[in-house]
Scaffold this motif. Structure first.
Motif, PDB file in Angstrom:
ATOM      1  N   HIS A 193       8.148  -1.745   4.977  1.00 34.90           N
ATOM      2  CA  HIS A 193       8.147  -2.769   3.926  1.00 34.90           C
ATOM      3  C   HIS A 193       9.549  -3.362   3.708  1.00 34.90           C
ATOM      4  O   HIS A 193       9.717  -4.585   3.690  1.00 34.90           O
ATOM      5  CB  HIS A 193       7.583  -2.170   2.638  1.00 34.90           C
ATOM      6  CG  HIS A 193       7.480  -3.140   1.513  1.00 34.90           C
ATOM      7  ND1 HIS A 193       6.859  -4.359   1.638  1.00 34.90           N
ATOM      8  CD2 HIS A 193       7.928  -3.079   0.226  1.00 34.90           C
ATOM      9  CE1 HIS A 193       6.927  -5.004   0.485  1.00 34.90           C
ATOM     10  NE2 HIS A 193       7.574  -4.255  -0.387  1.00 34.90           N
ATOM     11  N   HIS A 194      10.538  -2.517   3.552  1.00 32.30           N
ATOM     12  CA  HIS A 194      11.886  -3.054   3.312  1.00 32.30           C
ATOM     13  C   HIS A 194      12.496  -3.625   4.586  1.00 32.30           C
ATOM     14  O   HIS A 194      13.245  -4.610   4.540  1.00 32.30           O
ATOM     15  CB  HIS A 194      12.779  -1.992   2.669  1.00 32.30           C
ATOM     16  CG  HIS A 194      12.387  -1.727   1.241  1.00 32.30           C
ATOM     17  ND1 HIS A 194      12.952  -0.740   0.479  1.00 32.30           N
ATOM     18  CD2 HIS A 194      11.478  -2.347   0.443  1.00 32.30           C
ATOM     19  CE1 HIS A 194      12.392  -0.754  -0.732  1.00 32.30           C
ATOM     20  NE2 HIS A 194      11.503  -1.707  -0.767  1.00 32.30           N
ATOM     21  N   CYS A 219      10.141  -2.167  -6.015  1.00 28.63           N
ATOM     22  CA  CYS A 219       8.798  -2.439  -5.507  1.00 28.63           C
ATOM     23  C   CYS A 219       7.794  -1.698  -6.368  1.00 28.63           C
ATOM     24  O   CYS A 219       7.894  -0.494  -6.580  1.00 28.63           O
ATOM     25  CB  CYS A 219       8.678  -1.999  -4.050  1.00 28.63           C
ATOM     26  SG  CYS A 219       9.608  -3.100  -2.990  1.00 28.63           S
ATOM     27  N   GLU A 248      11.014  -7.021   4.535  1.00 29.93           N
ATOM     28  CA  GLU A 248      11.612  -7.888   3.504  1.00 29.93           C
ATOM     29  C   GLU A 248      12.974  -8.399   3.989  1.00 29.93           C
ATOM     30  O   GLU A 248      13.319  -9.572   3.803  1.00 29.93           O
ATOM     31  CB  GLU A 248      11.832  -7.098   2.212  1.00 29.93           C
ATOM     32  CG  GLU A 248      10.671  -7.134   1.256  1.00 29.93           C
ATOM     33  CD  GLU A 248      11.056  -6.487  -0.073  1.00 29.93           C
ATOM     34  OE1 GLU A 248      12.037  -6.916  -0.698  1.00 29.93           O
ATOM     35  OE2 GLU A 248      10.375  -5.518  -0.462  1.00 29.93           O
ATOM     36  N   ASN A 306       7.550  -5.599  -9.405  1.00 29.91           N
ATOM     37  CA  ASN A 306       6.370  -6.385  -9.043  1.00 29.91           C
ATOM     38  C   ASN A 306       5.101  -5.548  -9.148  1.00 29.91           C
ATOM     39  O   ASN A 306       5.145  -4.320  -9.221  1.00 29.91           O
ATOM     40  CB  ASN A 306       6.515  -6.953  -7.631  1.00 29.91           C
ATOM     41  CG  ASN A 306       6.361  -5.880  -6.595  1.00 29.91           C
ATOM     42  OD1 ASN A 306       7.192  -4.998  -6.486  1.00 29.91           O
ATOM     43  ND2 ASN A 306       5.280  -5.936  -5.849  1.00 29.91           N
ATOM     44  N   TYR A 326      15.806  -4.809  -8.391  1.00 34.11           N
ATOM     45  CA  TYR A 326      14.413  -5.086  -8.036  1.00 34.11           C
ATOM     46  C   TYR A 326      13.756  -3.820  -7.522  1.00 34.11           C
ATOM     47  O   TYR A 326      14.281  -3.156  -6.632  1.00 34.11           O
ATOM     48  CB  TYR A 326      14.341  -6.170  -6.956  1.00 34.11           C
ATOM     49  CG  TYR A 326      12.927  -6.595  -6.645  1.00 34.11           C
ATOM     50  CD1 TYR A 326      12.328  -7.647  -7.332  1.00 34.11           C
ATOM     51  CD2 TYR A 326      12.175  -5.940  -5.664  1.00 34.11           C
ATOM     52  CE1 TYR A 326      11.022  -8.039  -7.057  1.00 34.11           C
ATOM     53  CE2 TYR A 326      10.868  -6.323  -5.384  1.00 34.11           C
ATOM     54  CZ  TYR A 326      10.298  -7.370  -6.083  1.00 34.11           C
ATOM     55  OH  TYR A 326       9.008  -7.747  -5.822  1.00 34.11           O
ATOM     56  N   CYS A 367       7.460  -9.637  -2.213  1.00 39.26           N
ATOM     57  CA  CYS A 367       8.720  -9.127  -2.768  1.00 39.26           C
ATOM     58  C   CYS A 367       9.877 -10.067  -2.455  1.00 39.26           C
ATOM     59  O   CYS A 367      10.774 -10.250  -3.276  1.00 39.26           O
ATOM     60  CB  CYS A 367       8.992  -7.705  -2.257  1.00 39.26           C
ATOM     61  SG  CYS A 367       7.868  -6.519  -3.025  1.00 39.26           S
TER      62      CYS A 367
HETATM   63 ZN    ZN Z   1       8.449  -4.619  -2.186  1.00 38.15          ZN
END
Ligand code: ZN
Ligand code: AMP
Length: 459
Positions: free
Chosen positions: A245-246, A29, A249, A67, A27, A220
């Motif tokens: 961000h991570h 981003c 997540e 995404n 995956y 995400c």
């Molecule tokens: Zn992301």
């Protein structure tokens, strides 16, 4: 040698062992589509493409999901400020939906020109609102949310390991924080759902909490789970994703599932410009792929430049470095083209190349081996087959290249077309003036039975 990858989560090189033998769920981003991608962004996607290609070379069937952030990414990481899409809409005078579609297409076109393989799934945030709402509802059920005047927030104080990925100094962050938190309880808390309130928004949805839009991080979590499951192999992004961000997540996932979403976390280092500290989409100061093409560079020269630096090293962009990359790529292409076909790869070189790539994607050393092969004295057909095998990982499109046939910058193509019209209409002076224009742009033009052929002037 098995594939070794540097895992940011554990801060060490780890052998890649997939959850399901022979498969790799990946995956990445994706971009926030309120403007063109800059060449820094594109460096991160080149890194992702290299990873994907090296996984494939090792025999893994890769399920690659990227995404598209077309809602919810606010102009400040602190969950304040405006949605970048709505801001982009004001800047361009077009609707947020229009600019999302326009910049998504521009981004996908950039990737194609760089030889980046399309993912199995492009996942748009606005196409997955129900999944995001369901994910937030789950976090709420587990007791990790609270409500403020402007949204539903994630309570990071309830997670013992919050920020582990970035080794955040949480105590220090919380103690030292004096600025207005805008209703948040802790500076590290983040929005899951923002209310539209009185603001007039183009993108908004109903939810159990009120009309509004999702926070950036939840998309995400929701989409990676939808396409790759609650636990998948590898999650990647640029290094700026590590602290916010991570981290967020992971927090969302731990709240729902008790573990991070992925088993390996890889991050690409930034590209910066030689004469400035940063390159930023939000202040408009950036170079995009078309900026390079307009100056007569082949997009793949940028790919060659990126391959020459390890993905975890900072890369400083300069026109001189791009020029050198274009020259080297031209030499490599011509040498490859001149070799006879019909051979099989040299086993020893193939192993050495794979070993370099498997050492955390060491593309600079793999690229150096390409040059070594050309000086090796091996039969020409074996050299060619070995380079072709390596190019599966490098993605330079060596096999597709033919001398004299390459994409011209649009402005030069227009001059070539205009000159051809002038010739057909026997306006010879115009034709000469247009030739001068083509040469001033750094190209020569020859007339062949198949039509005019323009090529970069020898550099
Ligand atoms: Zn992301
Ligand atoms: P954005 O469109 O801002 O969401 O960013 C898209 C991707 O580009 C993210 O993975 C970022 O980490 C990455 N990125 C942003 N700036 C740079 C840069 N200067 N160099 C390399 N990658 C970057």
């Amino acid at each position: 040698m098995t594939l070794m990858l540097y895992d940011t989560y554990e801060r060490r090189l780890r052998p890649f062992v997939p959850l399901v033998p022979g498969h790799a769920g990946l995956y990445a981003c994706g971009p926030t589509v309120y403007d063109y991608a800059h060449i820094g962004n594109l460096r991160t996607y080149l890194f992702g493409d290299t990873l994907r290609r090296v996984l494939a070379l090792n025999g893994f069937a890769v399920e690659h999901v990227v995404n598209i952030t077309d809602v919810g990414h606010l102009s400040s990481d602190a969950d304040l400020g405006e949605d970048k899409m709505e801001k982009g809409s004001r800047r361009t005078g077009r609707s947020a939906w229009d600019i999302a579609a326009y910049y998504t297409a521009a981004f996908q076109r950039d990737l194609a020109r760089l030889g980046i393989l399309a993912p199995a799934v492009w996942a748009r945030a606005t196409d997955h609102i129900p999944e995001q709402i369901a994910f937030i509802a789950d976090i709420e059920r587990k007791g990790f949310t609270y409500r403020t005047e402007d949204g539903i927030y994630f309570d990071t104080t309830r997670l013992e390991r919050y920020g582990h990925l970035a080794r955040l100094d949480i105590a220090g962050l919380r103690a030292g924080h004096r600025v207005d938190l805008g209703g948040k309880r802790a500076p590290t808390d983040f929005a899951l759902w923002k209310f539209s309130g009185d603001a007039r928004r183009q993108m908004e949805w109903d939810s159990p909490w009120g009309r509004g839009f999702p926070g950036w991080h939840i998309e995400c979590s929701a989409m990676s789970t939808r396409y790759l499951g609650a636990l998948f192999d590898i999650h990647i992004g640029g290094e700026d994703h590590v602290p916010v961000h991570h981290a967020n997540e992971i927090a969302q996932h731990e709240a729902c599932h008790g573990h991070p979403p992925a088993r390996y976390w890889l991050h690409g280092a930034f590209l910066r410009l030689a004469d400035s500290d940063k390159m930023s989409k939000s202040d408009g100061s950036f170079l995009r792929l078309d900026s390079l093409v307009e100056r007569g560079f082949d997009p793949l020269a940028y790919r060659y430049l990126a391959l020459g630096a390890h993905y975890r090293s900072k890369l400083v962009f300069s026109w001189e470095a791009l020029e050198a990359a274009q020259t080297a790529l031209g030499r490599l292409r011509r040498a490859y083209f001149a070799l006879p076909a019909g051979g099989t790869p040299d086993a020893a070189y193939r192993q050495r190349m794979l070993d370099e790539l498997n050492e955390d994607l060491n593309t600079p050393r793999a690229l150096a081996l390409a040059w070594e092969v050309l000086k090796s004295g091996l039969p020409g057909a074996v050299q060619k087959a070995t380079l072709r095998w390596l190019d599966e990982a490098l993605g330079l499109g060596l096999d597709a290249w033919v001398p004299g046939v390459h994409a011209l910058p649009a402005a030069v193509q227009a001059l070539v077309d205009a000159r051809q019209r002038a010739r057909v209409e026997k306006r010879w002076q115009d034709a000469d003036a247009l030739r001068a224009g083509i040469e001033a742009a750094g190209f020569s033009v020859r007339d062949t039975p198949g039509g005019p052929v323009a090529e970069p002037l020898a550099r």
